[in-house]
Design an enzyme around this catalytic site. Structure first.
Site, PDB file in Angstrom:
ATOM      1  CG  ASN A   1      10.989  37.799  44.256  1.00  0.00           C
ATOM      2  OD1 ASN A   1       9.920  37.669  44.841  1.00  0.00           O
ATOM      3  ND2 ASN A   1      11.266  38.830  43.477  1.00  0.00           N
TER       4      ASN A   1
ATOM      5  CB  SER B   1      10.567  41.678  39.574  1.00  0.00           C
ATOM      6  OG  SER B   1      10.420  40.284  39.488  1.00  0.00           O
TER       7      SER B   1
ATOM      8  CG  LEU C   1      10.806  43.910  50.644  1.00  0.00           C
ATOM      9  CD1 LEU C   1       9.363  44.354  50.511  1.00  0.00           C
ATOM     10  CD2 LEU C   1      10.975  42.492  50.075  1.00  0.00           C
TER      11      LEU C   1
ATOM     12  CE  LYS D   1       5.496  36.542  44.224  1.00  0.00           C
ATOM     13  NZ  LYS D   1       6.827  36.936  44.125  1.00  0.00           N
TER      14      LYS D   1
ATOM     15  CD  GLU E   1      15.496  38.290  43.077  1.00  0.00           C
ATOM     16  OE1 GLU E   1      15.946  38.457  44.218  1.00  0.00           O
ATOM     17  OE2 GLU E   1      14.304  38.478  42.780  1.00  0.00           O
TER      18      GLU E   1
ATOM     19  CG  ASN F   1       3.746  40.726  33.838  1.00  0.00           C
ATOM     20  OD1 ASN F   1       4.907  40.744  33.445  1.00  0.00           O
ATOM     21  ND2 ASN F   1       3.416  40.963  35.100  1.00  0.00           N
TER      22      ASN F   1
HETATM   23  O1  KPL Z   1       5.736  38.593  40.753  1.00  0.00           O
HETATM   24  C1  KPL Z   1       5.831  38.987  39.635  1.00  0.00           C
HETATM   25  C2  KPL Z   1       7.123  39.639  39.265  1.00  0.00           C
HETATM   26  O2  KPL Z   1       7.157  40.549  38.465  1.00  0.00           O
HETATM   27  O3  KPL Z   1       8.150  39.218  39.819  1.00  0.00           O
HETATM   28  C3  KPL Z   1       4.713  38.767  38.677  1.00  0.00           C
HETATM   29  C4  KPL Z   1       4.900  39.378  37.338  1.00  0.00           C
HETATM   30  C5  KPL Z   1       3.406  39.217  39.275  1.00  0.00           C
HETATM   31  C6  KPL Z   1       4.566  37.305  38.427  1.00  0.00           C
HETATM   32  O4  KPL Z   1       5.655  36.776  37.841  1.00  0.00           O
END
Ligand code: KPL
Length: 301
Positions: free
Chosen positions: A102, A248, A9, A182, A260, A200
């Site tokens: 995040n 992630s 990032l 989120k 995280e 996922n």
């Molecule tokens: O944001 C995401 C991640 O991988 O961190 C997703 C899989 C889209 C949602 O949890």
């Protein structure tokens, strides 16, 4: 503009600022990391999704002494506070700090440590990865939704200098509901992909009623924060849209990196305890994720 953290990032910010002709410095972890970039002449091969660019990055370490007016914090959540504290002598009272982490927790920790500065937080949906050192692929163009963490302020003028073709940013005041939403999506997907070691798209089938219970608890938790969302619908949509992706958190697990979890599910469980809201399905998910991390000899926080 200073960018802290040369991960995917941070590099994405540096590459875009460089293409836009905006003056910036990317702050790397230490002298050793700086030297390894210098051995490659500070070159970044940047694939923006349609074109490749050979860029010479402007890099420095925290030990540099130029003042910092805008600090974009692009580190992982668990290293953000210590990394920002190292730069504190270079920050002026009027400096802006933009946090790109995040989850939640790191933003508040930095806000407490830097009460004099203006703090903004963002939710980022861009996808970028590094196929090799010195290479970056902007795999998915996303959006940066950002706003002030607490005080009700207008968007800073420097944001307007970012060209929309490279930075799809959207001002959101207050930003906390966006960050909570989120976080709730990540809570419902990422830890399951960890414990089942699956993509996922497999989560609903593997987790079954446990996912349903977690979604109900997360919806209640969001309501306590003043957010009345159809989280179940949103999460199933995200799962469909990212069905073949590895989350992630699962990518961190496979790469042997600290996850995280504490800033995502850990934060949600702590907030629920604080609010007096029982969340047994989420607590069980946190424990299972921590056991999985222990088995992989990774930190559980
Ligand atoms: O944001 C995401 C991640 O991988 O961190 C997703 C899989 C889209 C949602 O949890």
């Amino acid at each position: 503009m200073h960018i802290l953290g040369p991960g995917s990032l941070g590099l994405l910010w540096a590459a875009r600022l460089q293409l836009a002709g905006i003056d910036y410095r990317l702050i790397v972890r230490n002298q050793q990391q700086l030297e390894s970039w210098q051995r490659r002449d500070n070159q970044l091969l940047f694939n923006d999704g349609s074109q490749r660019h050979a860029l010479t990055l402007a890099l420095e370490t925290a030990a540099h002494d130029t003042p910092i007016k805008q600090l974009i914090v692009a580190t992982k959540a668990h290293t953000a506070l210590a990394a920002v504290q190292l730069l504190q002598p270079r920050l002026a009272p009027a400096s802006d700090i933009l946090m790109l982490q995040n989850g939640l927790g790191a933003q508040q920790a930095v806000a407490r440590a830097c009460p004099g500065q203006r703090l903004y937080a963002a939710s980022v949906t861009d996808g970028a990865w590094q196929p090799a050192p010195g290479e970056l692929v902007w795999a998915g163009r996303g959006r940066t939704t950002l706003g002030p963490l607490s005080a009700d302020t207008d968007s800073p003028a420097w944001l307007q200098t970012l060209p929309p073709a490279l930075f799809d940013w959207h001002w959101q005041n207050p930003i906390m509901p966006t960050l909570w939403r989120k976080l709730a999506i990540n809570c419902a997907i990422n830890p399951f992909t960890l414990i089942y070691d699956c993509c996922n798209g497999e989560v609903p089938e593997r987790a079954g009623a446990w996912l349903t219970a977690c979604l109900t608890e997360l919806e209640q938790l969001l309501r306590q924060q003043g957010i009345d969302d159809d989280l179940t619908g949103i999460v199933h949509q995200v799962i469909r849209n990212t069905a073949t992706n590895s989350s992630s958190m699962r990518q961190d697990l496979h790469a042997g990196r600290r996850t995280e979890i504490d800033y995502i599910l850990g934060y949600a469980c702590r907030q629920a305890r604080h609010d007096g809201l029982p969340v047994p399905a989420l607590e069980r998910l946190l424990q299972s994720a921590q056991i999985c991390l222990q088995q992989h000899q990774l930190p559980t926080d």
